[in-house]
Design a protein around this motif. Structure first.
Motif, PDB file in Angstrom:
ATOM      1  N   PRO A 115       0.837  -1.208   0.000  1.00  7.31           N
ATOM      2  CA  PRO A 115       0.000   0.000   0.000  1.00  7.31           C
ATOM      3  C   PRO A 115       0.868   1.253   0.000  1.00  7.31           C
ATOM      4  O   PRO A 115       1.928   1.276   0.626  1.00  7.31           O
ATOM      5  CB  PRO A 115      -0.787  -0.123   1.310  1.00  7.31           C
ATOM      6  N   ARG A 116       0.418   2.269  -0.715  1.00  6.10           N
ATOM      7  CA  ARG A 116       1.191   3.509  -0.807  1.00  6.10           C
ATOM      8  C   ARG A 116       0.270   4.689  -0.515  1.00  6.10           C
ATOM      9  O   ARG A 116      -0.721   4.892  -1.209  1.00  6.10           O
ATOM     10  CB  ARG A 116       1.806   3.659  -2.196  1.00  6.10           C
ATOM     11  N   ILE A 117       0.598   5.432   0.516  1.00  7.79           N
ATOM     12  CA  ILE A 117      -0.208   6.588   0.897  1.00  7.79           C
ATOM     13  C   ILE A 117       0.373   7.839   0.251  1.00  7.79           C
ATOM     14  O   ILE A 117       1.569   8.110   0.365  1.00  7.79           O
ATOM     15  CB  ILE A 117      -0.240   6.763   2.423  1.00  7.79           C
ATOM     16  N   SER A 118      -0.454   8.583  -0.445  1.00  2.52           N
ATOM     17  CA  SER A 118       0.005   9.819  -1.070  1.00  2.52           C
ATOM     18  C   SER A 118      -0.442  11.052  -0.302  1.00  2.52           C
ATOM     19  O   SER A 118       0.116  12.128  -0.495  1.00  2.52           O
ATOM     20  CB  SER A 118      -0.513   9.907  -2.511  1.00  2.52           C
ATOM     21  N   GLY A 119      -1.427  10.912   0.572  1.00  4.57           N
ATOM     22  CA  GLY A 119      -1.857  12.064   1.349  1.00  4.57           C
ATOM     23  C   GLY A 119      -2.978  11.748   2.307  1.00  4.57           C
ATOM     24  O   GLY A 119      -3.678  10.744   2.163  1.00  4.57           O
ATOM     25  N   ILE A 120      -3.109  12.591   3.312  1.00  6.01           N
ATOM     26  CA  ILE A 120      -4.192  12.485   4.289  1.00  6.01           C
ATOM     27  C   ILE A 120      -4.791  13.872   4.479  1.00  6.01           C
ATOM     28  O   ILE A 120      -4.059  14.851   4.648  1.00  6.01           O
ATOM     29  CB  ILE A 120      -3.705  11.927   5.641  1.00  6.01           C
ATOM     30  N   ILE A 121      -6.109  13.971   4.428  1.00  5.14           N
ATOM     31  CA  ILE A 121      -6.826  15.237   4.612  1.00  5.14           C
ATOM     32  C   ILE A 121      -7.851  15.059   5.740  1.00  5.14           C
ATOM     33  O   ILE A 121      -8.629  14.115   5.704  1.00  5.14           O
ATOM     34  CB  ILE A 121      -7.550  15.661   3.318  1.00  5.14           C
ATOM     35  N   PRO A 122      -7.867  15.931   6.749  1.00  7.93           N
ATOM     36  CA  PRO A 122      -6.918  17.025   6.961  1.00  7.93           C
ATOM     37  C   PRO A 122      -5.608  16.510   7.546  1.00  7.93           C
ATOM     38  O   PRO A 122      -5.579  15.442   8.166  1.00  7.93           O
ATOM     39  CB  PRO A 122      -7.643  17.918   7.967  1.00  7.93           C
ATOM     40  N   PHE A 123      -4.522  17.260   7.335  1.00  9.81           N
ATOM     41  CA  PHE A 123      -3.229  16.836   7.870  1.00  9.81           C
ATOM     42  C   PHE A 123      -3.240  16.886   9.393  1.00  9.81           C
ATOM     43  O   PHE A 123      -2.679  16.037  10.066  1.00  9.81           O
ATOM     44  CB  PHE A 123      -2.122  17.715   7.305  1.00  9.81           C
ATOM     45  N   GLY A 124      -3.853  17.914   9.947  1.00  4.60           N
ATOM     46  CA  GLY A 124      -4.073  17.997  11.382  1.00  4.60           C
ATOM     47  C   GLY A 124      -5.570  17.859  11.613  1.00  4.60           C
ATOM     48  O   GLY A 124      -6.363  18.428  10.878  1.00  4.60           O
ATOM     49  N   ALA A 125      -5.964  17.086  12.599  1.00  2.90           N
ATOM     50  CA  ALA A 125      -7.395  16.819  12.788  1.00  2.90           C
ATOM     51  C   ALA A 125      -7.766  16.928  14.256  1.00  2.90           C
ATOM     52  O   ALA A 125      -6.911  16.878  15.130  1.00  2.90           O
ATOM     53  CB  ALA A 125      -7.742  15.436  12.268  1.00  2.90           C
ATOM     54  N   SER A 126      -9.045  17.081  14.503  1.00  3.63           N
ATOM     55  CA  SER A 126      -9.574  17.085  15.864  1.00  3.63           C
ATOM     56  C   SER A 126     -10.418  15.840  16.076  1.00  3.63           C
ATOM     57  O   SER A 126     -10.863  15.200  15.112  1.00  3.63           O
ATOM     58  CB  SER A 126     -10.439  18.334  16.097  1.00  3.63           C
ATOM     59  N   ALA A 127     -10.616  15.493  17.325  1.00  6.78           N
ATOM     60  CA  ALA A 127     -11.429  14.323  17.654  1.00  6.78           C
ATOM     61  C   ALA A 127     -12.789  14.431  16.988  1.00  6.78           C
ATOM     62  O   ALA A 127     -13.389  15.505  16.942  1.00  6.78           O
ATOM     63  CB  ALA A 127     -11.583  14.215  19.160  1.00  6.78           C
ATOM     64  N   GLY A 128     -13.248  13.315  16.430  1.00  6.80           N
ATOM     65  CA  GLY A 128     -14.540  13.287  15.772  1.00  6.80           C
ATOM     66  C   GLY A 128     -14.495  13.655  14.309  1.00  6.80           C
ATOM     67  O   GLY A 128     -15.508  13.544  13.612  1.00  6.80           O
TER      68      GLY A 128
END
Length: 215
Positions: A115-128
């Motif tokens: 598996p190859r991850i190219s990105g995660i949105i949002p980069f910073g997140a809050s609970a929930g």
């Protein structure tokens, strides 16, 4: 609440090359920080991420065991090589050499893509929050995706339970993280960092850390 999974990031962190520079004309060490993909299939392109490689492909030798690999691209921060089509599924000694410097690690050739991850949105997140992970070759079974709280060395410590899996596709995963941090989380956790992986032990897959804020 479903069990949490941890998703590997497209890149596995590796130590740096050790060795003293000899009189080959190189003033600096090269450093290795990652490899994409973390394991390969025959015919794949392997990219080594780091610094200090220089721009001359003839100065670097990369090999699987005693088989030299063809360098198809080099810059000061990355080297790309072609894994031969005929290589067997197995574990190999991957070596990178320049002058008196050398770096060695185990590298696996398998019959399926990592598996190859190219990105995660949002980069910073809050609970929930709802998290969207994009990339390639993701599993489509909930039991094969994991999330961990990690320590200062990005080693997984404690599984985090995912609130909900909204989507599981080969090129994207959408999930909702919980509202609260489990009370059993210990002091060795590195803040609120969450570690994603497709490997339940967190040792062989691409890695990506996401910092979240829990209430």
């Amino acid at each position: 609440m479903r069990k949490l999974f941890y998703i590997p990031l497209t890149m596995i962190l590796i130590g740096f090359a050790s060795c003293t520079v000899d009189d080959g004309g190189y003033k600096d060490y090269f450093l290795i920080s990652g490899m994409i993909p973390v394991h390969a299939v025959p015919g794949d392109t392997l990219e080594v991420i780091g610094s200090g490689f220089g721009l001359e492909s003839e100065s670097i030798v990369m090999a699987l065991n005693d088989q030299d690999l063809d360098i198809i691209h080099i810059s000061d921060t990355s080297i790309s090589v072609k894994i031969p089509e005929y290589v067997n599924f197995n574990s190999y000694d991957l070596s990178i050499r320049r002058g008196s410097q050398s770096y060695n690690r185990e590298y696996q050739i398998k019959d399926y893509h990592a598996p190859r991850i190219s990105g995660i949105i949002p980069f910073g997140a809050s609970a929930g929050d709802i998290i969207t992970i994009s990339g390639q070759y993701f599993p489509t079974e909930e039991s094969k995706v994991y999330c961990f709280f990690v320590d200062y060395n990005s080693n997984p410590i404690e599984l985090l339970e995912v609130e909900e899996f909204i989507q599981l596709k080969h090129d994207s995963i959408v999930l909702k993280i919980p509202e609260t941090m489990p009370s059993k989380i210990q002091d060795e956790l590195f803040g609120d960092a969450v570690f994603f992986s497709f490997d339940s032990l967190g040792i062989e897959q691409d890695q990506f850390s996401l910092h979240t804020t829990f209430r």
